[in-house]
Motif scaffolding. Structure first.
Motif, PDB file in Angstrom:
ATOM      1  N   LEU A 721       0.812  -1.217   0.000  1.00 28.59           N
ATOM      2  CA  LEU A 721       0.000   0.000   0.000  1.00 28.59           C
ATOM      3  C   LEU A 721       0.845   1.267   0.000  1.00 28.59           C
ATOM      4  O   LEU A 721       0.517   2.253  -0.657  1.00 28.59           O
ATOM      5  CB  LEU A 721      -0.931  -0.008   1.219  1.00 28.59           C
ATOM      6  CG  LEU A 721      -2.036   1.054   1.242  1.00 28.59           C
ATOM      7  CD1 LEU A 721      -2.933   0.918   0.025  1.00 28.59           C
ATOM      8  CD2 LEU A 721      -2.852   0.923   2.525  1.00 28.59           C
ATOM      9  N   THR A 722       1.957   1.241   0.735  1.00 27.63           N
ATOM     10  CA  THR A 722       2.837   2.421   0.812  1.00 27.63           C
ATOM     11  C   THR A 722       4.289   1.996   0.584  1.00 27.63           C
ATOM     12  O   THR A 722       5.116   2.071   1.503  1.00 27.63           O
ATOM     13  CB  THR A 722       2.698   3.109   2.179  1.00 27.63           C
ATOM     14  OG1 THR A 722       2.951   2.148   3.209  1.00 27.63           O
ATOM     15  CG2 THR A 722       1.328   3.729   2.356  1.00 27.63           C
ATOM     16  N   PRO A 723       4.630   1.515  -0.592  1.00 26.90           N
ATOM     17  CA  PRO A 723       5.995   1.014  -0.827  1.00 26.90           C
ATOM     18  C   PRO A 723       7.042   2.101  -0.614  1.00 26.90           C
ATOM     19  O   PRO A 723       6.930   3.201  -1.133  1.00 26.90           O
ATOM     20  CB  PRO A 723       5.954   0.569  -2.302  1.00 26.90           C
ATOM     21  CG  PRO A 723       4.809   1.312  -2.906  1.00 26.90           C
ATOM     22  CD  PRO A 723       3.812   1.481  -1.812  1.00 26.90           C
ATOM     23  N   GLY A 724       8.040   1.766   0.222  1.00 28.21           N
ATOM     24  CA  GLY A 724       9.135   2.702   0.457  1.00 28.21           C
ATOM     25  C   GLY A 724       8.821   3.802   1.435  1.00 28.21           C
ATOM     26  O   GLY A 724       9.600   4.744   1.573  1.00 28.21           O
ATOM     27  N   ARG A 725       7.680   3.709   2.118  1.00 31.95           N
ATOM     28  CA  ARG A 725       7.314   4.737   3.087  1.00 31.95           C
ATOM     29  C   ARG A 725       7.213   4.089   4.468  1.00 31.95           C
ATOM     30  O   ARG A 725       6.154   3.598   4.868  1.00 31.95           O
ATOM     31  CB  ARG A 725       5.997   5.421   2.714  1.00 31.95           C
ATOM     32  CG  ARG A 725       6.164   6.567   1.740  1.00 31.95           C
ATOM     33  CD  ARG A 725       6.503   6.098   0.356  1.00 31.95           C
ATOM     34  NE  ARG A 725       6.875   7.202  -0.535  1.00 31.95           N
ATOM     35  CZ  ARG A 725       7.271   7.015  -1.792  1.00 31.95           C
ATOM     36  NH1 ARG A 725       7.364   5.797  -2.293  1.00 31.95           N
ATOM     37  NH2 ARG A 725       7.593   8.044  -2.546  1.00 31.95           N
ATOM     38  N   LEU A 726       8.359   4.027   5.154  1.00 30.71           N
ATOM     39  CA  LEU A 726       8.439   3.473   6.500  1.00 30.71           C
ATOM     40  C   LEU A 726       7.922   2.027   6.543  1.00 30.71           C
ATOM     41  O   LEU A 726       7.079   1.668   7.359  1.00 30.71           O
ATOM     42  CB  LEU A 726       7.661   4.350   7.490  1.00 30.71           C
ATOM     43  CG  LEU A 726       8.227   4.408   8.914  1.00 30.71           C
ATOM     44  CD1 LEU A 726       9.604   5.051   8.918  1.00 30.71           C
ATOM     45  CD2 LEU A 726       7.302   5.180   9.834  1.00 30.71           C
ATOM     46  N   ASN A 727       8.448   1.202   5.642  1.00 26.92           N
ATOM     47  CA  ASN A 727       8.064  -0.217   5.618  1.00 26.92           C
ATOM     48  C   ASN A 727       8.953  -0.996   6.592  1.00 26.92           C
ATOM     49  O   ASN A 727      10.169  -1.076   6.409  1.00 26.92           O
ATOM     50  CB  ASN A 727       8.222  -0.799   4.217  1.00 26.92           C
ATOM     51  CG  ASN A 727       7.398  -0.063   3.169  1.00 26.92           C
ATOM     52  OD1 ASN A 727       7.812   0.062   2.030  1.00 26.92           O
ATOM     53  ND2 ASN A 727       6.224   0.438   3.558  1.00 26.92           N
ATOM     54  N   VAL A 728       8.343  -1.552   7.635  1.00 26.22           N
ATOM     55  CA  VAL A 728       9.084  -2.312   8.647  1.00 26.22           C
ATOM     56  C   VAL A 728       8.768  -3.800   8.493  1.00 26.22           C
ATOM     57  O   VAL A 728       7.604  -4.198   8.430  1.00 26.22           O
ATOM     58  CB  VAL A 728       8.729  -1.839  10.072  1.00 26.22           C
ATOM     59  CG1 VAL A 728       9.475  -2.683  11.104  1.00 26.22           C
ATOM     60  CG2 VAL A 728       9.076  -0.362  10.250  1.00 26.22           C
ATOM     61  N   PHE A 729       9.828  -4.611   8.447  1.00 26.62           N
ATOM     62  CA  PHE A 729       9.695  -6.059   8.296  1.00 26.62           C
ATOM     63  C   PHE A 729      10.294  -6.729   9.547  1.00 26.62           C
ATOM     64  O   PHE A 729      11.444  -6.467   9.918  1.00 26.62           O
ATOM     65  CB  PHE A 729      10.424  -6.539   7.053  1.00 26.62           C
ATOM     66  CG  PHE A 729       9.928  -5.898   5.777  1.00 26.62           C
ATOM     67  CD1 PHE A 729       8.949  -6.506   5.014  1.00 26.62           C
ATOM     68  CD2 PHE A 729      10.444  -4.666   5.366  1.00 26.62           C
ATOM     69  CE1 PHE A 729       8.489  -5.908   3.849  1.00 26.62           C
ATOM     70  CE2 PHE A 729       9.984  -4.068   4.195  1.00 26.62           C
ATOM     71  CZ  PHE A 729       8.996  -4.680   3.443  1.00 26.62           C
ATOM     72  N   ASN A 730       9.496  -7.583  10.188  1.00 35.49           N
ATOM     73  CA  ASN A 730       9.914  -8.234  11.432  1.00 35.49           C
ATOM     74  C   ASN A 730      10.507  -9.613  11.170  1.00 35.49           C
ATOM     75  O   ASN A 730       9.884 -10.455  10.498  1.00 35.49           O
ATOM     76  CB  ASN A 730       8.728  -8.371  12.389  1.00 35.49           C
ATOM     77  CG  ASN A 730       8.217  -7.006  12.844  1.00 35.49           C
ATOM     78  OD1 ASN A 730       9.011  -6.145  13.236  1.00 35.49           O
ATOM     79  ND2 ASN A 730       6.913  -6.810  12.794  1.00 35.49           N
ATOM     80  N   PHE A 731      11.702  -9.847  11.685  1.00 35.72           N
ATOM     81  CA  PHE A 731      12.328 -11.160  11.684  1.00 35.72           C
ATOM     82  C   PHE A 731      12.412 -11.646  13.126  1.00 35.72           C
ATOM     83  O   PHE A 731      12.110 -10.905  14.076  1.00 35.72           O
ATOM     84  CB  PHE A 731      13.720 -11.073  11.050  1.00 35.72           C
ATOM     85  CG  PHE A 731      13.694 -10.838   9.555  1.00 35.72           C
ATOM     86  CD1 PHE A 731      13.843 -11.897   8.673  1.00 35.72           C
ATOM     87  CD2 PHE A 731      13.496  -9.560   9.040  1.00 35.72           C
ATOM     88  CE1 PHE A 731      13.820 -11.684   7.296  1.00 35.72           C
ATOM     89  CE2 PHE A 731      13.467  -9.344   7.681  1.00 35.72           C
ATOM     90  CZ  PHE A 731      13.625 -10.407   6.792  1.00 35.72           C
ATOM     91  N   LYS A 732      12.854 -12.867  13.314  1.00 39.26           N
ATOM     92  CA  LYS A 732      12.915 -13.463  14.648  1.00 39.26           C
ATOM     93  C   LYS A 732      13.855 -12.671  15.562  1.00 39.26           C
ATOM     94  O   LYS A 732      13.524 -12.384  16.713  1.00 39.26           O
ATOM     95  CB  LYS A 732      13.380 -14.918  14.551  1.00 39.26           C
ATOM     96  CG  LYS A 732      13.244 -15.680  15.863  1.00 39.26           C
ATOM     97  CD  LYS A 732      13.924 -17.051  15.772  1.00 39.26           C
ATOM     98  CE  LYS A 732      13.371 -17.862  14.607  1.00 39.26           C
ATOM     99  NZ  LYS A 732      14.006 -19.205  14.523  1.00 39.26           N
ATOM    100  N   ASN A 733      15.017 -12.289  15.012  1.00 39.39           N
ATOM    101  CA  ASN A 733      16.024 -11.653  15.858  1.00 39.39           C
ATOM    102  C   ASN A 733      16.287 -10.183  15.530  1.00 39.39           C
ATOM    103  O   ASN A 733      17.005  -9.513  16.273  1.00 39.39           O
ATOM    104  CB  ASN A 733      17.345 -12.425  15.751  1.00 39.39           C
ATOM    105  CG  ASN A 733      17.226 -13.839  16.291  1.00 39.39           C
ATOM    106  OD1 ASN A 733      16.566 -14.067  17.308  1.00 39.39           O
ATOM    107  ND2 ASN A 733      17.850 -14.786  15.611  1.00 39.39           N
ATOM    108  N   PHE A 734      15.757  -9.726  14.438  1.00 41.65           N
ATOM    109  CA  PHE A 734      16.040  -8.348  14.040  1.00 41.65           C
ATOM    110  C   PHE A 734      14.887  -7.788  13.216  1.00 41.65           C
ATOM    111  O   PHE A 734      13.961  -8.518  12.847  1.00 41.65           O
ATOM    112  CB  PHE A 734      17.354  -8.274  13.246  1.00 41.65           C
ATOM    113  CG  PHE A 734      17.349  -9.065  11.958  1.00 41.65           C
ATOM    114  CD1 PHE A 734      16.951  -8.499  10.755  1.00 41.65           C
ATOM    115  CD2 PHE A 734      17.755 -10.402  11.953  1.00 41.65           C
ATOM    116  CE1 PHE A 734      16.941  -9.221   9.574  1.00 41.65           C
ATOM    117  CE2 PHE A 734      17.754 -11.141  10.770  1.00 41.65           C
ATOM    118  CZ  PHE A 734      17.348 -10.546   9.578  1.00 41.65           C
ATOM    119  N   LYS A 735      14.957  -6.499  12.920  1.00 42.13           N
ATOM    120  CA  LYS A 735      13.950  -5.833  12.091  1.00 42.13           C
ATOM    121  C   LYS A 735      14.647  -5.079  10.956  1.00 42.13           C
ATOM    122  O   LYS A 735      15.794  -4.645  11.107  1.00 42.13           O
ATOM    123  CB  LYS A 735      13.111  -4.855  12.913  1.00 42.13           C
ATOM    124  CG  LYS A 735      12.235  -5.521  13.963  1.00 42.13           C
ATOM    125  CD  LYS A 735      11.398  -4.495  14.722  1.00 42.13           C
ATOM    126  CE  LYS A 735      10.515  -5.187  15.753  1.00 42.13           C
ATOM    127  NZ  LYS A 735       9.656  -4.216  16.490  1.00 42.13           N
TER     128      LYS A 735
END
Length: 875
Positions: A721-735
């Motif tokens: 919906l908002t590509p490149g605008r504060l896109n946060v991706f969660n991983f097990k140990n990091f973001k």
């Protein structure tokens, strides 16, 4: 002297909001910068001799001959070229008069700006104005007549015809916007769902069945005969035997014309013998195998125009002719007739020049005349077999002389054939008597009748026949445009555009919007890429399904060709920050403000300009805008917010955790910022800014507070919906955070967000943008040095004239000036840099990739996410 660049501006622009059609030529005077006109021997005399009509140019002197006086006292060649370009267009029948010549920051380089009527002609005028100036400087011959004729030919090749042009002019007088669809005469009036199309005088409402009937002359004739309307007797023939049989039935004189012909092509009239009949048959069969042969009706050729089943005009048409004086031959008489100031090349004047062609020579041959024949005094010699104005014919307005019975008959005919715009050709002695009394007859019904004979008759009253067409397409009360909200600024444009579009869509409109990543209708991407220019805006405005337009409008498109719309209902200016400075003659924030305010200057007087109260350069223009003004701020105690409150004016603020509309002392809260997902629970201040701008724009348009609030709650930020605008991706140990920030203001916004992010280590992936100033690249490096513990420097995809080492050096200089000892490494490829960062991430690491190629970065991160999930499932 050389031309560096020629641009055609087609919409509101930095030079003029009202004058949308301007040529902007970037001209390098080179050594001529040291030679104003008074230092070039004989220049004044030569230019006056070559283009004496420049005497009418008043220039800054304000008097006739003012331009020549400037030339004599000394002016620079860019100014001279501006005036030459204007005048040669005027001499070619395209009346122009607005021009500006301004020196750029580069010494000797000027922007020469002047208006045009036809774009291709304007570009040619720019090129030839330089050639003319060079010829004058070097005292060489220049064929000005050839140049003027060439301009006329370009004009006739690309211009709208007189009928189409008249409808466009009438629409413009009513402030109805229009778009030319392609290079022919197909035109769109209005925008989106409220558009109407027409081509020549066929409208989008014209029945295709009616056109087919009108084009089939035999069917038309039969239908009119069956309705008791007088038509000439005759029949269809395909060969000489048929021709002979018909002539035996109806007798001479006859008319021969192709069954499917138009504009008089292939027609022979008043044929009185067998040899001429056979010749006429052969001529007609060049256009149609089936040929109509009918009795020739004596009298005058009349055209009655019916629009929306109401007669609006009538004219008597006279074929091109000359009148003998007993002394001059036909060639001289034609030449004399063409000197009539009312005659011109193509459609430039009321009348068209008479050209001697095959039709002319055949008519003269029937009279046993040649071009050298001297007609008797008072003798009328017809030079064309039809009365079309395009072949040199004339017209006499007779609208007020038409008998009521003939008016009723004409209106019946339009309904019988089914045409909304209908031209009826009548042969009769007059129209003051009913046809049944005068012995006249309906010769033909036309589905695309020309308007020129009515708009500018050679005798009688002109009739504005375009007005009833526009009345028919847009009856009183019918809207012709759609709501337009335009968003501009340095940072936050795309997110603000998306927020507004989401609110609009949630309120039941079918919305079309443009962004820096693509063109969308509803949430479907139709075109991918940076679509923030005028072509993309037109894409939305041309779509017949769009009910509401939200248009991200960037500086590049404004500078390149102006806005893609004439006016908008609301203009939003998010901020004015350092970005792209040093490009396209934009060297300061003041210059950038001049570009961005084009959007606000295009807001309707009754509309609203929405500005950021915390932005210095935005606030400098709040008292100089043509529309209503409203402002927003993260600080309720901002001095401008308080001033607006005292004046009872509208603002939008962030106060006590809420987004709030204020009007004077009155407040109404839209909702808690933490409830709006786009703000990352209020941690992303720059996103709150975008929410304020979008909320204020939608409130001013008229959306209900509750509807705005509900829409903001359902706007979930994501890579889709908002590509490149504060896109946060969660991983097990990091973001991993991916954002499009690419200038100092964008970096500072990310820095402010990261202050609220808890992590054991912050890794940044950054690059310098090659077309930014040194100080901007250094400042980005400095901000990065402050907010990251470790930095990976990658290379920009487009270096734009710089080397990788040069850009990286500036970044490192900036990092080392941050006052923080930050480690760094250089990994040229973005994908490799991302892989390396995720590979080195420890528990609690927060990786921030400030990327210019958003889709590539997002795809890689999502691929890693999917891999991690798959591994978890296996465990």
């Amino acid at each position: 002297m050389k031309i560096e660049k020629i641009q055609a501006l087609r919409g509101p622009n930095i030079w003029s909001i009202r004058r949308k059609k301007l040529i902007q030529m970037r001209l390098d005077l080179e050594e001529l910068e040291n030679f104003p006109t008074n230092k070039i021997d004989g220049f004044r005399e030569r230019i006056e001799r070559l283009i004496p009509s420049l005497i009418t140019h008043r220039c800054s002197e304000g008097t006739r001959g003012g331009f020549f006086h400037r030339v004599e006292t000394g002016t620079w060649m860019g100014h001279v070229i501006e005036h030459i370009a204007l005048e040669i267009q005027t001499l070619a029948g395209m009346d122009t008069g607005f021009g500006r010549t301004r020196e750029t920051k580069t010494p000797g380089v000027y922007n020469v700006v002047f208006d045009y009527i036809e774009e291709n002609a304007g570009i040619y005028a720019a090129e030839q104005a330089v050639e003319i100036a060079i010829a004058l400087i070097e005292n060489k011959e220049y064929d000005i007549n050839f140049c003027i004729q060439k301009l006329k030919e370009i004009r006739e090749r690309v211009r709208l015809g007189p009928s189409t042009g008249s409808i466009v002019e009438e629409a413009v007088s009513r402030k109805i916007p229009w778009i030319r669809l392609g290079s022919n005469s197909l035109v769109q009036l209005g925008y989106g769902v409220n558009q109407q199309r027409f081509q020549a005088t066929i409208t989008g409402n014209t029945s295709s069945i009616a056109v087919d009937i009108a084009c089939n002359k035999e069917l038309t004739k039969r239908m009119l005969h069956d309705a008791a309307i007088p038509v000439p007797i005759g029949d269809i023939v395909v060969d000489e035997d048929d021709l002979q049989n018909v002539i035996k039935k109806i007798g001479y004189p006859i008319v021969i014309k192709p069954l499917d012909g138009n504009h008089g092509k292939g027609s022979s009239i008043n044929v009185n013998d067998w040899v001429s009949s056979v010749t006429g048959l052969e001529h007609a069969q060049k256009y149609s195998r089936k040929v109509i042969v009918e009795k020739y009706i004596t009298g005058y050729d009349f055209r009655v125009l019916v629009i929306n089943n109401k007669m609006v005009a009538a004219a008597r048409r006279v074929p091109a002719h000359v009148v003998g004086d007993g002394e001059s031959n036909l060639e001289k008489l034609i030449e004399k007739e063409n000197q009539d100031p009312r005659r011109g090349y193509g459609h430039e004047n009321v009348l068209t020049e008479i050209n001697v062609d095959k039709d002319t020579l055949e008519l003269l041959e029937k009279l046993q005349y040649t071009l050298q024949t001297i007609p008797q005094r008072g003798e009328v010699v017809y030079l064309k077999s039809t009365a079309n104005l395009s072949t040199g014919g004339t017209s006499i307005d007779v609208t007020d002389m038409v008998h009521p019975e003939n008016i009723t008959m004409a209106e019946r005919i339009s309904k019988i054939i089914g045409l909304d715009v209908c031209g009826i050709d009548i042969m009769a002695e007059n129209l003051t008597q009913p046809l049944k009394e005068s012995g006249g007859a309906i010769i033909e019904v036309n589905a695309a009748p020309g308007f020129r004979m009515h708009l500018a008759p050679s005798e009688g009253l002109p009739r504005n026949v375009a007005a009833p067409v526009v009345d028919m397409l847009y009856p009183q009360g019918k809207p012709f445009t759609i709501p337009i909200i335009a968003v501009t600024g340095t940072n936050g444009k795309t997110t603000t555009t998306r927020l507004i579009s989401h609110i609009v869509k949630s309120n039941g409109y079918r919305v079309g919007f443009t962004t820096s990543d693509g063109i969308y209708i509803q949430n479907t991407m139709l075109t991918k890429g940076d679509t923030t220019g005028p072509i993309s805006a037109e894409f939305i405005l041309k779509d017949p399904t769009v009910e509401f337009a939200v248009l991200e409008t960037a500086r590049g498109g404004i500078l390149r060709s102006g806005l893609g719309f004439g006016q908008c209902d609301i203009g939003v200016l998010t901020n004015i920050k350092e970005d792209h400075l040093g490009m396209n003659d934009i060297h300061s924030l003041k210059d950038l403000t001049r570009v961005k305010r084009v959007v606000l200057d295009s807001v309707k007087k009754s509309g609203w300009s929405v500005l950021n109260a915390e932005d210095e350069f935005s606030m400098r223009i709040i008292n100089d805008l043509p529309s209503n003004v409203a402002i927003f701020s993260l600080d309720e105690n901002n001095e401008y917010i308080k001033k607006f409150a005292k004046e009872g004016r509208t603002t939008c603020v962030y106060e006590e955790g809420y987004v709030t509309i204020k009007k004077g002392d009155w407040k109404i809260r839209i909702g808690k910022v933490k409830d709006f997902p786009i703000t990352m629970e209020g941690k992303a201040k720059f996103m709150i800014d975008n929410v304020l701008a979008a909320s204020l724009a939608c409130y001013l348009y008229g959306f209900e507070i509750e509807d705005i609030s509900n829409s903001l709650r359902t706007f979930i930020p994501s890579a889709q919906l908002t590509p490149g605008r504060l896109n946060v991706f969660n991983f097990k140990n990091f973001k991993v955070l991916i954002d499009f920030a690419h200038n100092p203001a964008g970096y500072e916004a990310i820095e402010d967000y990261l202050k609220n992010v808890e992590s054991t280590k912050k890794i940044g992936i950054i690059s310098g943008v090659g077309d930014r100033r040194d100080e901007d690249i250094r400042l980005c490096g400095k901000i990065a040095g402050r907010m990251f513990d470790h930095i990976i420097i990658r290379n920009e995809k487009h270096l734009r004239g710089r080397t990788e080492d040069e850009i990286n050096g500036l970044i490192i200089d900036g990092m080392q000036s941050s006052g923080k000892d930050v480690s760094y490494e250089i990994i040229p490829k973005e994908i490799d840099a991302l892989k390396h960062a995720m590979g080195m991430a420890e528990e609690g690491t927060f990786i921030t990739a400030l990327s210019d190629v958003i889709s590539n970065a997002i795809d890689l991160v999502q691929e890693y996410q999917a891999r991690e999930l798959l591994e978890d499932d296996r465990i």
